[in-house]
Design an enzyme around this catalytic site. Structure first.
Site, mmCIF file in Angstrom:
data_model
loop_
_atom_site.group_PDB
_atom_site.id
_atom_site.type_symbol
_atom_site.label_atom_id
_atom_site.label_comp_id
_atom_site.label_asym_id
_atom_site.label_seq_id
_atom_site.Cartn_x
_atom_site.Cartn_y
_atom_site.Cartn_z
ATOM 1 N NE ARG A 88 -5.295 5.214 9.485
ATOM 2 C CZ ARG A 88 -5.859 4.254 8.766
ATOM 3 N NH1 ARG A 88 -5.669 2.987 9.081
ATOM 4 N NH2 ARG A 88 -6.631 4.534 7.736
ATOM 5 N NE ARG B 53 -5.123 6.693 3.371
ATOM 6 C CZ ARG B 53 -5.508 5.662 4.105
ATOM 7 N NH1 ARG B 53 -5.923 5.837 5.328
ATOM 8 N NH2 ARG B 53 -5.495 4.443 3.612
ATOM 9 C CD GLU C 270 -3.107 -0.869 2.211
ATOM 10 O OE1 GLU C 270 -2.768 -0.323 3.276
ATOM 11 O OE2 GLU C 270 -4.222 -1.396 2.050
ATOM 12 C CG HIS D 237 -10.453 6.931 6.419
ATOM 13 N ND1 HIS D 237 -11.474 6.055 6.125
ATOM 14 C CD2 HIS D 237 -9.302 6.185 6.424
ATOM 15 C CE1 HIS D 237 -10.967 4.832 5.952
ATOM 16 N NE2 HIS D 237 -9.662 4.890 6.149
HETATM 17 C C1 LIG Z 1 -14.298 2.000 5.543
HETATM 18 C C2 LIG Z 1 -13.069 1.855 6.394
HETATM 19 C C3 LIG Z 1 -12.015 1.055 5.966
HETATM 20 C C4 LIG Z 1 -10.890 0.905 6.766
HETATM 21 N N1 LIG Z 1 -9.876 0.066 6.360
HETATM 22 C C5 LIG Z 1 -8.815 -0.160 7.179
HETATM 23 C C6 LIG Z 1 -7.819 -1.122 6.863
HETATM 24 O O1 LIG Z 1 -7.885 -1.797 5.828
HETATM 25 N N2 LIG Z 1 -6.782 -1.291 7.723
HETATM 26 C C7 LIG Z 1 -6.661 -0.589 8.886
HETATM 27 O O2 LIG Z 1 -5.709 -0.777 9.639
HETATM 28 N N3 LIG Z 1 -7.622 0.325 9.222
HETATM 29 C C8 LIG Z 1 -8.681 0.538 8.413
HETATM 30 N N4 LIG Z 1 -9.645 1.446 8.780
HETATM 31 C C9 LIG Z 1 -9.556 2.061 10.111
HETATM 32 C C10 LIG Z 1 -9.904 1.005 11.145
HETATM 33 O O3 LIG Z 1 -10.963 0.206 10.655
HETATM 34 C C11 LIG Z 1 -10.345 1.625 12.482
HETATM 35 O O4 LIG Z 1 -9.446 2.604 12.882
HETATM 36 C C12 LIG Z 1 -10.383 0.531 13.547
HETATM 37 O O5 LIG Z 1 -11.218 -0.524 13.116
HETATM 38 C C13 LIG Z 1 -10.893 1.081 14.872
HETATM 39 O O6 LIG Z 1 -11.092 -0.007 15.739
HETATM 40 P P1 LIG Z 1 -11.701 0.249 17.186
HETATM 41 O O7 LIG Z 1 -11.852 -1.082 17.807
HETATM 42 O O8 LIG Z 1 -10.898 1.273 17.865
HETATM 43 O O9 LIG Z 1 -13.128 0.913 16.906
HETATM 44 P P2 LIG Z 1 -14.384 0.368 16.099
HETATM 45 O O10 LIG Z 1 -14.081 -0.843 15.302
HETATM 46 O O11 LIG Z 1 -14.948 1.533 15.378
HETATM 47 O O12 LIG Z 1 -15.370 -0.091 17.249
HETATM 48 C C14 LIG Z 1 -15.950 0.846 18.112
HETATM 49 C C15 LIG Z 1 -16.967 0.136 18.967
HETATM 50 O O13 LIG Z 1 -17.402 1.022 19.997
HETATM 51 C C16 LIG Z 1 -18.807 0.969 20.089
HETATM 52 N N5 LIG Z 1 -19.273 2.209 20.698
HETATM 53 C C17 LIG Z 1 -19.060 3.496 20.316
HETATM 54 N N6 LIG Z 1 -19.623 4.337 21.196
HETATM 55 C C18 LIG Z 1 -20.198 3.564 22.147
HETATM 56 C C19 LIG Z 1 -20.930 3.845 23.328
HETATM 57 N N7 LIG Z 1 -21.171 5.094 23.723
HETATM 58 N N8 LIG Z 1 -21.394 2.804 24.066
HETATM 59 C C20 LIG Z 1 -21.161 1.514 23.705
HETATM 60 N N9 LIG Z 1 -20.464 1.193 22.600
HETATM 61 C C21 LIG Z 1 -19.989 2.212 21.836
HETATM 62 C C22 LIG Z 1 -19.272 0.744 18.677
HETATM 63 O O14 LIG Z 1 -20.584 0.270 18.694
HETATM 64 C C23 LIG Z 1 -18.220 -0.288 18.241
HETATM 65 O O15 LIG Z 1 -18.582 -1.573 18.719
HETATM 66 C C24 LIG Z 1 -10.779 1.606 7.988
HETATM 67 C C25 LIG Z 1 -11.828 2.423 8.408
HETATM 68 C C26 LIG Z 1 -12.966 2.538 7.629
HETATM 69 C C27 LIG Z 1 -14.085 3.412 8.114
#
Ligand SMILES: Cc1cc2nc3c(=O)[nH]c(=O)nc-3n(C[C@H](O)[C@H](O)[C@H](O)COP(=O)(O)OP(=O)(O)OC[C@H]3O[C@@H](n4cnc5c(N)ncnc54)[C@H](O)[C@@H]3O)c2cc1C
Length: 506
Positions: free
Chosen positions: A372, A279, A110, A337
């Site tokens: 990032r 990016r 990438e 993003h």
């Molecule tokens: C379309 C897209 C594609 C991406 N592709 C990539 C990739 O290929 N590789 C990569 O490294 N990163 C990628 N990213 C970024 C990456 O997906 C995210 O940064 C990462 O998944 C975040 O993980 P997390 O566990 O911190 O949060 P999330 O996976 O967003 O999970 C957050 C959780 O918190 C919960 N939540 C939020 N507020 C509350 C609340 N008040 N009470 C209870 N629950 C709550 C939500 O319901 C969810 O379950 C991508 C992002 C997007 C949007």
């Protein structure tokens, strides 16, 4: 049930903490269904790990530090990159079916990675597969009690300021309070605070708002990454009707798709790095083209009829908007993003408030600096989440009962928070988007100040307004342009960006 730890959020970060903390008793709270309502489920490209021939942890560290414009935390970068290969092995052992070639993990390349090191699944369906395997493991782990449809509203502190409980709304809209000696925020990002975003509806910044409310330090709030290519829906499906825009991964440009303006002229011609430049550089160029008639991603020649099987997720997104990318250029718009900033944590995941940890996108460990590196965020959630869980497993924790009756809850506040209004989202897009300047930032701050002084009935919740205000102030305070933070009134590079070698050697 007696609980040791409350984990708020069921993305990759929350599930990693919960699985590693077992056999600790973990209450896992998720606003939606387990593992499907966060960004992790939507991740496309994959997870970065130095596994390929000729690659090394050193190269991964260097690429991460360089992409972050030399302001990232080198100790954290080293820790995360070094742990990546073993973390992938752990996922494989959990049952993750990554794409393989000749029996070996297939590694994609990438933008801004010096080597092919992206582990992926189902082509561009990595998040789906990782979440499938992790959520199955969570369901099979007896110490983890999953509460779906439970939205955390506020963190509750004891008299010493230690976070001891979480006030929530359950799926029926009833208020409840969960208690444990440790609470972990794993609530994801903030994309939904902007008009255009690739983030799911859950990315409202609630974790940040809750942390701010209990006095936790926040860091690097001005560093918001805008992805250059979100699918811009046709007028009849205006963005205002779509809370989230489908992402068109960088891998499309990696495969030869070209960004063009409304006249068909290549947008990135003459810019160093071309279509695969950093990016933030591509996002600003797309933004400029959009201001002058529109921007399109043309994959017809480079990918053409191979589109459906090479990029099934992106293909389905285009077709659902009535765009056939085999025969049409795809209209694109930059979109919020990823948030590099967040709740400040130390290298172990602890915030500045006792009893409160944060992990994943909601946290700011300094891994990403001002920008990032692609595929490093799933990695961060995985590595930091597991490390925090391991630590919790070995800690001595006081015993508490998990649920306390409402009567002992002394919280007085302005909850619940409705989704962010379109008025505020467009204010953030205008004032805190890809190009910022002091005048716009001050206009935004005045609007937020007015809302704080005289909140309209049923209007935006104050915790969110406070958070937005912090973000605008952070952008105003950061003079100069660096990484994703671009000040068009101060376009010169901020000091750290001028002398990378000196910073690297320091
Ligand atoms: C379309 C897209 C594609 C991406 N592709 C990539 C990739 O290929 N590789 C990569 O490294 N990163 C990628 N990213 C970024 C990456 O997906 C995210 O940064 C990462 O998944 C975040 O993980 P997390 O566990 O911190 O949060 P999330 O996976 O967003 O999970 C957050 C959780 O918190 C919960 N939540 C939020 N507020 C509350 C609340 N008040 N009470 C209870 N629950 C709550 C939500 O319901 C969810 O379950 C991508 C992002 C997007 C949007």
């Amino acid at each position: 049930m007696h609980a040791d730890v409350i984990v708020i959020g069921s993305g990759i970060a929350g599930l990693s903490v919960a699985l590693a903390a077992a056999p600790r008793r973990v209450l896992l709270l998720s606003a939606g269904r387990l593992a499907v309502d966060g960004a992790s489920h939507w991740a496309q490209g994959g997870i970065a790990a130095a596994l390929g021939t000729g690659d090394s942890v050193e190269f991964h560290v260097r690429d991460t530090f360089d992409a972050g414009v030399w302001v990232g935390n080198r100790a954290v970068i080293r820790e995360v990159c070094a742990a990546a290969p073993e973390a992938i092995e752990w996922l494989v052992n959990l049952g993750c079916r990554f794409d393989r070639q000749h029996g070996q993990l297939h590694l994609a390349r990438e933008a801004a990675h010096s080597h092919a090191r992206i582990v992926h699944a189902e082509g561009d369906g990595t998040g789906l597969e990782v979440m499938r395997a992790m959520s199955r493991a969570v369901r099979q782990t007896p110490g983890i009690e999953v509460h779906e449809g439970v939205t955390a509203q506020a963190l509750l502190q004891d008299e010493q300021g230690h976070v001891v409980a979480v006030r929530c709304l359950d799926a029926m809209g009833r208020s409840c309070v969960f208690r444990a000696p440790v609470c972990v925020l794993a609530t994801g990002g903030i994309g939904q605070l902007f008009t255009y975003t690739t983030n799911p509806a859950s990315a409202q910044g609630q974790g940040l708002s809750m942390a701010l409310h209990v006095g936790a330090e926040l860091a690097d709030l001005e560093f918001v990454q805008f992805h250059p290519t979100a699918l811009h829906p046709p007028a009849e499906l205006a963005a205002t009707k779509l809370a989230s825009l489908p992402l068109l991964s960088e891998a499309l440009r990696g495969a030869g798709a070209v960004l063009v303006d409304a006249t068909g002229a290549p947008i990135m011609a003459g810019i160093a790095g071309g279509d695969l430049a950093a990016r933030d550089v591509v996002a600003r160029a797309v933004y400029a083209a959009q201001m002058h008639g529109g921007a399109l991603l043309d994959a017809r020649e480079a990918i053409g009829r191979d589109f459906p099987h090479r990029f099934p997720t992106a293909f389905a997104s285009c077709m659902s908007q009535g765009i056939d990318p085999r025969v049409q250029a795809i209209p694109v718009v930059p979109a919020a993003h990823y948030h590099m900033g967040g709740v400040r944590t130390d290298a172990a995941g602890w915030t500045t408030v006792s009893g409160l940890a944060a992990v994943g996108e909601v946290a700011c460990t300094g891994l990403h600096g001002a920008n990032r590196l692609a595929s490093n965020s799933l990695l961060e959630g995985l590595v930091m989440g597991r490390a925090l869980g391991d630590q919790l497993r070995g800690m001595t924790l006081p015993s508490t009962s998990s649920i306390v009756p409402d009567s002992v809850d002394t919280f007085v506040g302005e909850w619940p928070q409705p989704p962010c209004s379109m008025e505020l989202r467009s204010m953030m897009w205008r004032c805190m988007g890809l190009r910022r300047n002091a005048e716009d930032l001050r206009i935004g701050l005045r609007r937020l100040h007015d809302l704080m002084v005289e909140p309209p009935a049923g209007g935006p919740a104050l915790p969110r307004i406070r958070l937005m205000s912090r973000m605008l102030r952070a952008a105003l305070a950061r003079s100069g342009s660096i990484g994703a933070h671009w000040r068009d009134d101060e376009p010169d590079a901020a000091v750290a960006a001028l002398n990378p070698d000196a910073v690297r050697a320091a």
